[in-house]
Design a protein around this motif. Structure first.
Motif, PDB file in Angstrom:
ATOM      1  N   SER A 113       0.614  -1.623   0.005  1.00  5.31           N
ATOM      2  CA  SER A 113       0.205  -0.043  -0.415  1.00  5.31           C
ATOM      3  C   SER A 113       0.839   1.448  -0.473  1.00  5.31           C
ATOM      4  O   SER A 113       0.209   1.988  -0.306  1.00  5.31           O
ATOM      5  N   PHE A 114       2.143   1.014   0.634  1.00  5.84           N
ATOM      6  CA  PHE A 114       3.171   2.174  -0.013  1.00  5.84           C
ATOM      7  C   PHE A 114       3.643   2.575  -0.345  1.00  5.84           C
ATOM      8  O   PHE A 114       4.979   3.338  -0.622  1.00  5.84           O
ATOM      9  N   PHE A 130      -7.221  -1.303  -2.725  1.00  9.84           N
ATOM     10  CA  PHE A 130      -7.007   0.133  -3.313  1.00  9.84           C
ATOM     11  C   PHE A 130      -8.896  -0.171  -3.804  1.00  9.84           C
ATOM     12  O   PHE A 130      -9.127  -0.769  -5.070  1.00  9.84           O
ATOM     13  N   PHE A 178       2.858  15.147   8.499  1.00 13.75           N
ATOM     14  CA  PHE A 178       1.627  14.449   8.751  1.00 13.75           C
ATOM     15  C   PHE A 178       1.335  15.403   7.181  1.00 13.75           C
ATOM     16  O   PHE A 178       0.914  14.191   6.507  1.00 13.75           O
ATOM     17  N   PHE A 238       3.580  13.648   4.621  1.00 17.93           N
ATOM     18  CA  PHE A 238       2.621  12.486   4.345  1.00 17.93           C
ATOM     19  C   PHE A 238       1.663  12.028   3.571  1.00 17.93           C
ATOM     20  O   PHE A 238       1.239  11.588   2.790  1.00 17.93           O
ATOM     21  N   ILE A 239       0.616  13.160   3.628  1.00 15.19           N
ATOM     22  CA  ILE A 239      -0.732  12.709   3.301  1.00 15.19           C
ATOM     23  C   ILE A 239      -0.538  13.405   1.742  1.00 15.19           C
ATOM     24  O   ILE A 239      -1.557  12.587   0.977  1.00 15.19           O
ATOM     25  N   TYR A 285       0.570  10.717  -0.448  1.00 15.50           N
ATOM     26  CA  TYR A 285      -0.262   9.116  -0.188  1.00 15.50           C
ATOM     27  C   TYR A 285      -1.752   9.301  -0.315  1.00 15.50           C
ATOM     28  O   TYR A 285      -1.648   8.514  -1.730  1.00 15.50           O
ATOM     29  N   PHE A 286      -2.204  10.574  -0.951  1.00 14.46           N
ATOM     30  CA  PHE A 286      -3.230  10.809  -1.776  1.00 14.46           C
ATOM     31  C   PHE A 286      -3.470  11.489  -2.651  1.00 14.46           C
ATOM     32  O   PHE A 286      -4.506  11.876  -3.515  1.00 14.46           O
ATOM     33  N   VAL A 299      -2.397  10.527  -6.080  1.00 18.51           N
ATOM     34  CA  VAL A 299      -2.270   9.165  -6.979  1.00 18.51           C
ATOM     35  C   VAL A 299      -2.891  10.056  -9.052  1.00 18.51           C
ATOM     36  O   VAL A 299      -3.349  10.700  -9.200  1.00 18.51           O
ATOM     37  N   ILE A 328      -5.625  12.422  -9.130  1.00 16.21           N
ATOM     38  CA  ILE A 328      -6.108  13.200  -8.321  1.00 16.21           C
ATOM     39  C   ILE A 328      -5.242  14.177  -7.403  1.00 16.21           C
ATOM     40  O   ILE A 328      -4.272  13.054  -6.759  1.00 16.21           O
ATOM     41  N   PHE A 339      -4.424  16.146  -4.545  1.00  7.18           N
ATOM     42  CA  PHE A 339      -4.684  17.833  -2.915  1.00  7.18           C
ATOM     43  C   PHE A 339      -3.079  18.615  -3.071  1.00  7.18           C
ATOM     44  O   PHE A 339      -1.896  18.070  -2.967  1.00  7.18           O
ATOM     45  N   ASN A 343      -2.422  21.294  -1.753  1.00  5.04           N
ATOM     46  CA  ASN A 343      -2.867  21.491  -0.743  1.00  5.04           C
ATOM     47  C   ASN A 343      -4.020  21.030   0.563  1.00  5.04           C
ATOM     48  O   ASN A 343      -4.774  20.152   0.132  1.00  5.04           O
ATOM     49  N   LEU A 344      -3.976  21.211   1.535  1.00  8.37           N
ATOM     50  CA  LEU A 344      -5.002  20.736   2.878  1.00  8.37           C
ATOM     51  C   LEU A 344      -6.340  21.741   1.793  1.00  8.37           C
ATOM     52  O   LEU A 344      -7.563  21.094   2.246  1.00  8.37           O
TER      53      LEU A 344
END
Lengths: 264, 72
Positions: free
Chosen positions: A82-83, A93, A162, A165-166, A169-170, A172, A183, A185, A187-188
């Motif tokens: 997964s990583f 997934f 954090f 990392f996210i 991770y997100f 993709v 997809i 992101f 920034n937040l």
């Protein structure tokens, strides 16, 4: 009166007694044959077997399958954790707009080497309070302020780590059997999702430059589409050459499918 | 009467620290919300773990605010 003997047809009363008896016998035998008689052995005639259908030439379905099998063969030695940055046919997934039974071929993230900068920054930030014990930078503040400052420092460190990392991770890129989905992101507070069907892809370009990209085999993939989104960028992903080959096969499969649709 | 500048500075410092930590608490709430939104878009094995980390981060920020209130 004597009837002519050379008549083609002979009436029963024209025949002599012997002939009439022979006629009667034949008539009886004919009558007997009408009755149920034991089955006569019948010579079995070897039935001509119908010619078996010739092995049809490779159908379009098998051609499509060959494209897909080539993709599977290209992905067979790739990792599935997964990583990972290069997820080949992941079983766990999924994504939000996935159709039923839509197979995910590939999931890509940025290469792990791109995370090295924030990992180093995190390590340094973790070591700063230890360094400050020896260097009296905060001695002008009361002791209780020092403690709150250190707690706040670790909180900031955790938040930066954090968030980085996210973000990795997100973010993709997903290749399914039907389409591609990117997809992002940034920034937040900013999300960008792009999608295009494989049949709408017009061109796939890869770039790989620099020492780190060459050493660690990662690069960028640019996908030109005929849809609303003209170009999808997939930056700093591993194995760009392999990704190009996979796209070639998937586009070939879509073209074959379209050709089959036109023939029908 | 001469005002105690040390106490004024100390109180001001405490107020600004609490305001900063309050803003950080809002940031931690946004992180929790965004991890939730990201998890809705992408379903993976470790989504629940990341949500737990985001809640842990929020709890940590609350603890630091409480520390600042009681220690400063």
């Amino acid at each position: 009166m004597n009837r002519a003997k050379d008549l083609d047809t002979i009436a029963p009363d024209d025949l002599s007694v012997e002939a009439s008896s022979a006629v009667e016998a034949s008539a009886k035998s004919a009558a007997k044959s009408d009755q149920i008689s034991p089955p006569k052995p019948v010579k079995k005639i070897a039935k001509k077997k119908k010619p078996s259908p010739q092995t049809s030439p490779p159908t379009s379905l098998s051609k499509q399958a060959s494209y897909r099998q080539t993709v599977y063969r290209l992905l067979q030695n790739q990792t599935k954790t997964s990583f990972s940055s290069f997820l080949a046919r992941p079983k766990v997934f999924s994504f939000d707009s996935r159709h039923n039974e839509e197979e995910i071929i590939l999931v890509l993230r940025r290469h792990w080497f791109t995370n090295l900068s924030w990992i180093i920054i995190t390590i340094v930030m973790l070591l700063v309070p230890i360094f400050l014990k020896n260097v009296p930078l905060l001695d002008f503040l009361p002791q209780n302020y020092n403690f709150v400052f250190v707690a706040f420092w670790y909180l900031i460190t955790f938040a930066i780590t954090f968030e980085k990392f996210i973000s990795w991770y997100f973010n993709v890129f997903i290749l399914t059997e039907e389409r591609v989905i990117d997809i992002d992101f940034d920034n937040l507070l900013y999300k960008n999702i792009s999608e295009a069907k494989i049949s709408m892809i017009q061109d796939v370009t890869i770039t790989q430059g620099g020492v780190s990209q060459t050493l660690f085999n990662y690069g960028s993939v640019y996908i030109q589409t005929a849809s609303e989104v003209p170009q999808i960028e997939v930056l700093k992903v591993p194995n760009p050459n392999l990704i190009l080959k996979i796209f070639q096969q998937m586009r070939g499969e879509e073209e074959q499918e379209a050709l089959e649709g036109r023939i029908k | 009467m001469i005002p105690n500048f040390d106490s004024i500075i100390s109180i001001s410092l405490k107020i600004f620290t609490l305001i900063g930590l309050g803003v950080y608490f809002i940031f931690a709430l946004i992180v929790v919300k965004q991890v939730s939104v990201m998890s809705q878009n992408i379903h993976d094995l470790y989504n629940s773990h990341l949500r737990i980390f985001s809640y842990f981060h929020l709890l940590f920020s609350v603890l630091v605010i409480l520390l600042a209130i009681f220690l400063l």
